[in-house]
Design an enzyme around this catalytic site. Structure first.
Site, PDB file in Angstrom:
ATOM      1  N   HIS A 118      40.085  38.379  47.170  1.00 10.28           N
ATOM      2  CA  HIS A 118      38.627  37.979  46.984  1.00 10.28           C
ATOM      3  C   HIS A 118      38.368  37.525  48.360  1.00 10.28           C
ATOM      4  CE1 HIS A 118      35.065  35.618  45.851  1.00 10.28           C
ATOM      5  NE2 HIS A 118      35.137  36.386  44.985  1.00 10.28           N
ATOM      6  N   ASP A 195      45.717  31.958  44.572  1.00 11.70           N
ATOM      7  CA  ASP A 195      44.171  31.962  44.162  1.00 11.70           C
ATOM      8  C   ASP A 195      44.397  32.309  42.626  1.00 11.70           C
ATOM      9  OD1 ASP A 195      41.809  32.494  43.545  1.00 11.70           O
ATOM     10  OD2 ASP A 195      41.377  33.865  45.360  1.00 11.70           O
ATOM     11  N   GLN A 198      41.265  34.326  38.775  1.00 12.71           N
ATOM     12  CA  GLN A 198      41.173  34.945  37.509  1.00 12.71           C
ATOM     13  C   GLN A 198      42.540  34.866  36.714  1.00 12.71           C
ATOM     14  OE1 GLN A 198      38.678  36.677  36.931  1.00 12.71           O
ATOM     15  NE2 GLN A 198      37.568  36.636  38.795  1.00 12.71           N
ATOM     16  N   LYS A 221      35.019  29.860  35.170  1.00 10.97           N
ATOM     17  CA  LYS A 221      35.450  31.173  34.570  1.00 10.97           C
ATOM     18  C   LYS A 221      36.378  30.948  33.537  1.00 10.97           C
ATOM     19  CE  LYS A 221      35.684  33.366  39.397  1.00 10.97           C
ATOM     20  NZ  LYS A 221      34.709  33.893  39.551  1.00 10.97           N
ATOM     21  N   CYS A 359      32.816  41.016  46.026  1.00  8.79           N
ATOM     22  CA  CYS A 359      33.425  40.076  47.055  1.00  8.79           C
ATOM     23  C   CYS A 359      34.783  40.332  47.387  1.00  8.79           C
ATOM     24  CB  CYS A 359      33.457  38.588  46.743  1.00  8.79           C
ATOM     25  SG  CYS A 359      31.806  38.142  45.983  1.00  8.79           S
TER      26      CYS A 359
HETATM   27  N1  7TS Z   1      39.233  34.285  43.813  1.00  8.86           N
HETATM   28  C1  7TS Z   1      38.965  35.186  42.966  1.00  8.86           C
HETATM   29  C2  7TS Z   1      40.148  36.008  42.843  1.00  8.86           C
HETATM   30  C3  7TS Z   1      37.858  35.559  42.418  1.00  8.86           C
HETATM   31  O1  7TS Z   1      37.580  36.516  41.444  1.00  8.86           O
HETATM   32  C4  7TS Z   1      36.845  34.490  42.704  1.00  8.86           C
HETATM   33  C5  7TS Z   1      35.487  34.706  42.076  1.00  8.86           C
HETATM   34  C6  7TS Z   1      37.013  33.598  43.613  1.00  8.86           C
HETATM   35  C7  7TS Z   1      38.178  33.443  44.032  1.00  8.86           C
HETATM   36  C8  7TS Z   1      35.606  32.426  43.956  1.00  8.86           C
HETATM   37  O2  7TS Z   1      35.419  31.787  42.919  1.00  8.86           O
HETATM   38  P1  7TS Z   1      34.436  30.883  42.755  1.00  8.86           P
HETATM   39  O3  7TS Z   1      34.034  30.048  41.380  1.00  8.86           O
HETATM   40  O4  7TS Z   1      34.522  29.710  43.970  1.00  8.86           O
HETATM   41  O5  7TS Z   1      33.232  31.444  43.219  1.00  8.86           O
HETATM   42  N2  7TS Z   1      35.077  36.014  41.580  1.00  8.86           N
HETATM   43  C9  7TS Z   1      33.874  36.612  41.177  1.00  8.86           C
HETATM   44  C10 7TS Z   1      33.702  37.835  40.952  1.00  8.86           C
HETATM   45  O6  7TS Z   1      34.827  38.632  40.654  1.00  8.86           O
HETATM   46  N3  7TS Z   1      32.497  38.205  40.480  1.00  8.86           N
HETATM   47  O7  7TS Z   1      31.836  37.109  40.738  1.00  8.86           O
HETATM   48  C11 7TS Z   1      32.484  36.046  41.360  1.00  8.86           C
END
Ligand code: 7TS
Length: 401
Positions: A118, A195, A198, A221, A359
């Protein structure tokens, strides 16, 4: 089929009297009543700034905040709650690391990430590379959408200082072999960062078993509030690191000309933290534990298999990634229909899923796509959600003929 969704769905007010099919859980999850009640309760019964007030209300808020830290430490198998830093999400957690590890890098050093990251696990390292002159290398992916570790002898070497890899791909759903990667990284003396944006939401995590040095994830999430996130790190490493942000509460002593730092984790929590969100995350973790993370994983694996079976029967569909170790996320394209058109039509059926580059533009370009449609599941999704999606897709394909 697992009965989990029918057991839990009524815990989520957004689904009450609604025909919403929510399949965008990789973006953010819905919230159970228990989390909403907790947030409401803090605002109405114990709202005062943490770690500074001497009155009872402040002590109560602080106690609830620190209690949440303990719950989260326990949830991911950390040795101590001191290893839990509250952040606003995985993005902040990863930026914190890329900033605070800067001083350890020089131009001959290498940062190893992968082609399935990501942007939150790419750009902070690109910025770090710009500041330090260090080089970024990428672990490639196979045709199946899995990490290709066959060239690991070249990729991992004595110059590798930081390895930062996603636990689960937000585009392909691939679960990466973290234990193996941690072990290779440590053999060459590198720090290994996961990371877990997910990961932690969908799988039982034990940071010690994973063998990593840092694990970053987002609360929103995993049924928690937005603005809640976590960075777990090994205490000895956190102790050595410089703070990311500076200001209130992260200090020990301040003079006109200098300052010394508070102990970990407070050294990394400058200013008023998102303490109500962090307390809400504690309630989310309690809720997830009451269901059981293994049960959630099994449910989602079963649902993913079901979704893959059904989607594969749709004419002219291309499903990305065919790895066997995957969970909850399926990206696809349908010939001659742009994903954005698909999303707009699906919205007419009250089906929410994300389309776009998710992303993860470097990964999308590897897949030769600029956008895909992506369904992503959670504990409250069931086969009917998948059936309705597939029926809608068939009808939409009919309109485009
Ligand atoms: N890393 C991964 C693997 C992610 O899927 C996401 C967000 C992030 C980091 C960043 O997370 P945040 O909570 O700080 O924004 N992924 C997604 C997505 O797949 N669709 O919207 C956000």
């Amino acid at each position: 089929m697992s009965q989990l969704a029918s057991k839990v769905k009524s815990d989520f007010p957004i689904f009450t009297n609604s025909d919403l099919i929510y399949l965008d859980n990789a973006s953010t999850s819905q919230k159970p009543q228990a989390v909403l009640d907790t947030i409401n309760s803090v605002y109405t019964k114990s709202n005062a700034n943490v770690h500074r007030a001497l009155y009872s209300l402040g002590a109560k808020a602080t106690e609830e905040y620190e209690e949440s830290r303990k719950k989260i430490a326990n949830f991911i198998g950390a040795d101590s709650e001191k290893e839990i830093i509250f952040t606003s999400g995985a993005t902040e957690s990863l930026n914190l690391l890329a900033y605070s590890l800067s001083s350890d890098l020089s131009p001959e050093d290498e940062i190893l990430i992968s082609e399935m990251e990501h942007h939150s696990n790419i750009i902070p390292w690109q910025q770090l590379a710009k500041r330090t002159g260090a080089k970024i290398k990428y672990i490639p992916i196979t045709q199946n959408g899995e990490l290709d570790l066959s060239e690991s002898n070249n990729l991992f070497n004595s110059n590798t200082k930081i390895v930062s890899i996603t636990h689960v791909s937000n585009v392909l759903g691939t679960i990466n072999p973290i234990e193996k990667i941690s072990s290779i990284a440590h053999q060459c003396g590198a720090i290994i960062i996961i990371d877990g944006a997910q990961g932690a939401a969908h799988k039982k995590i034990n940071v010690k078993d994973l063998g990593c040095d840092f694990y970053a994830f987002s609360g929103h999430k995993m049924l928690g509030p937005t603005g809640s996130g976590v960075l777990w790190g090994k205490l000895n490493l956190l102790d050595q690191m410089e703070p990311f942000m500076s200001g209130g509460e992260m200090i020990d002593k301040v003079t006109m000309t200098s300052a010394t730092w508070n102990e970990v984790p407070y050294k990394f929590e400058a200013g008023t933290p998102n303490f109500i969100q962090a307390i809400g995350l504690g309630a989310a973790v309690e809720y997830l534990e009451s269901i059981g993370m293994d049960e959630i994983t099994d449910h989602e694996k079963e649902l993913t298999r079901y979704a893959l079976d059904k989607l594969q029967k749709i004419h002219n569909i291309k499903i990305h990634g065919s790895g066997s170790n995957r969970i909850g996320v399926v990206s696809f394209n349908i010939e001659n229909i742009h994903p954005h058109d698909l999303a707009q039509f699906l919205n007419e059926y009250n089906i929410a899923l994300r389309v776009g580059h998710h992303c993860a533009q470097p990964l999308l370009s590897k897949l030769n796509e600029t956008a895909t449609a992506r369904l992503s599941t959670y504990l409250y999704n069931d086969e009917q959600d998948i059936d309705k999606l597939c029926t809608a897709l068939q009808e939409i394909i009919g309109y485009f003929k």
